[in-house]
Design a protein around this motif. Sequence first.
Motif, PDB file in Angstrom:
ATOM      1  N   ARG A  62      56.673  50.471  20.134  1.00  0.00           N
ATOM      2  CA  ARG A  62      57.085  50.590  21.534  1.00  0.00           C
ATOM      3  C   ARG A  62      57.338  49.210  22.124  1.00  0.00           C
ATOM      4  NH1 ARG A  62      53.486  48.955  25.419  1.00  0.00           N
ATOM      5  NH2 ARG A  62      51.279  48.731  24.791  1.00  0.00           N
ATOM      6  N   GLY A  63      58.277  49.141  23.054  1.00  0.00           N
ATOM      7  CA  GLY A  63      58.493  47.896  23.759  1.00  0.00           C
ATOM      8  C   GLY A  63      57.403  47.676  24.794  1.00  0.00           C
ATOM      9  N   THR A  64      57.287  46.462  25.262  1.00  0.00           N
ATOM     10  CA  THR A  64      56.305  46.138  26.301  1.00  0.00           C
ATOM     11  C   THR A  64      57.039  45.785  27.583  1.00  0.00           C
ATOM     12  OG1 THR A  64      56.270  43.762  25.823  1.00  0.00           O
ATOM     13  CG2 THR A  64      54.757  45.162  24.565  1.00  0.00           C
ATOM     14  N   GLY A  65      56.334  45.881  28.688  1.00  0.00           N
ATOM     15  CA  GLY A  65      56.855  45.325  29.923  1.00  0.00           C
ATOM     16  C   GLY A  65      56.830  43.807  29.850  1.00  0.00           C
ATOM     17  N   VAL A  66      57.569  43.163  30.749  1.00  0.00           N
ATOM     18  CA  VAL A  66      57.622  41.698  30.727  1.00  0.00           C
ATOM     19  C   VAL A  66      56.235  41.105  30.944  1.00  0.00           C
ATOM     20  CG1 VAL A  66      58.495  39.665  31.949  1.00  0.00           C
ATOM     21  CG2 VAL A  66      60.040  41.544  31.410  1.00  0.00           C
ATOM     22  N   ALA A  67      55.475  41.656  31.905  1.00  0.00           N
ATOM     23  CA  ALA A  67      54.146  41.107  32.195  1.00  0.00           C
ATOM     24  C   ALA A  67      53.204  41.275  31.004  1.00  0.00           C
ATOM     25  CB  ALA A  67      53.557  41.778  33.436  1.00  0.00           C
ATOM     26  N   GLU A  68      53.200  42.474  30.399  1.00  0.00           N
ATOM     27  CA  GLU A  68      52.324  42.723  29.256  1.00  0.00           C
ATOM     28  C   GLU A  68      52.714  41.852  28.065  1.00  0.00           C
ATOM     29  OE1 GLU A  68      50.700  46.516  26.614  1.00  0.00           O
ATOM     30  OE2 GLU A  68      52.723  46.564  27.465  1.00  0.00           O
ATOM     31  N   GLY A  69      54.015  41.788  27.775  1.00  0.00           N
ATOM     32  CA  GLY A  69      54.475  40.985  26.644  1.00  0.00           C
ATOM     33  C   GLY A  69      54.183  39.512  26.833  1.00  0.00           C
ATOM     34  N   ALA A  70      54.434  38.998  28.046  1.00  0.00           N
ATOM     35  CA  ALA A  70      54.155  37.581  28.308  1.00  0.00           C
ATOM     36  C   ALA A  70      52.666  37.299  28.192  1.00  0.00           C
ATOM     37  CB  ALA A  70      54.663  37.202  29.695  1.00  0.00           C
TER      38      ALA A  70
END
Length: 340
Positions: free
Chosen positions: A92-100
């Motif tokens: 699954r992809g992550t949101g920008v905040a979670e991924g960062a």
Amino acid sequence: MSGRESPGGGGKGGVAARRRRWALPVKLVLTAGVTWLILRGAGIRLAEVGTVDLGTVRPDVPYLVLSVALLLATFAIAAALWSRNLVEFGERGTGVAEGAAILLIANLGRYVPGKIMALAGVAVLARRRGMSGVRATGAAVTAQMVNLLGAAAVGGGAVAWSAGFSEAWKVVAGVAVVAGLAGFLYFGGAGALLRWALRRGGHAGNLPDPSGRGLLRLLPGYVLNWLVHGAAFACLSRGLGSDIGFGVATTAFAAAYFAGYVAVFAPAGIGIRESSLAGLLTPVLGLEASLVLAALQRVWITAAELLGAAAGALVLRRPAAAAPSQPEAEVAEPATGGAA
């Protein structure tokens, strides 16, 4: 208990312990030696480094604030690109905040020589968020390959310029680099390197093979990210009283980052990046201003990374997004030694 081995003595355990004992001093000596060689190649003597006066810096606060804002934007761009690559690996992809948050916290492992702890951090944090550690790490490794290729493409101009190539050769070298990088990605070079690394680490699970075309589509994003890095570094130089311009800032910063990263023995590229940057900037700024800017960019980027990691720790306290159902058992997870 067999008398053939004793604690700290012979056998595999003793050999491994001796290697660990010698590893750090050897890496520190290598870091110091390569840094000295880079400075010497740029015509900078160690005695001159010691006479630099930081009191000559005249801060311009608005430009310094803008430089930090642009640097934080590069973290968001990198997170978005990693999230896109996660989908290529069946995760699954992550949101920008979670991924960062994941990348910035794991990134602190760069300060341990070898660049391995940063990847281990990605695996551990991804698993805590309900993702496959192997897929997340594979996505991070291939994304970093594309990132480094983007840095090489952007920073190659600085190397050609500093080497005194003619304008025609600069164009030829630039076209050759871009074509070579595109071919490497398109024909599956990054995937082949990843599979080799997994086999070396004993994790030859059924990891989805990343699409060369999919990775190639990430390259413009990473080139854009290096352009934003260049704008951030140009603002930093202006904020410290040295206006080097966007072009020089972008190419020199990317080239120095690349040099620091490939020097795997240097924790976070310390020394290698600074000496490379000072050598590239000296013809533009002069010796003292280049050394000051090269030293303070380390403080600048480390402070921003720590700030981002602290904010990321708060983000990761929130529950993870629900993961789509997938055959997770197909992928062999690496051992973490209990660091969960």
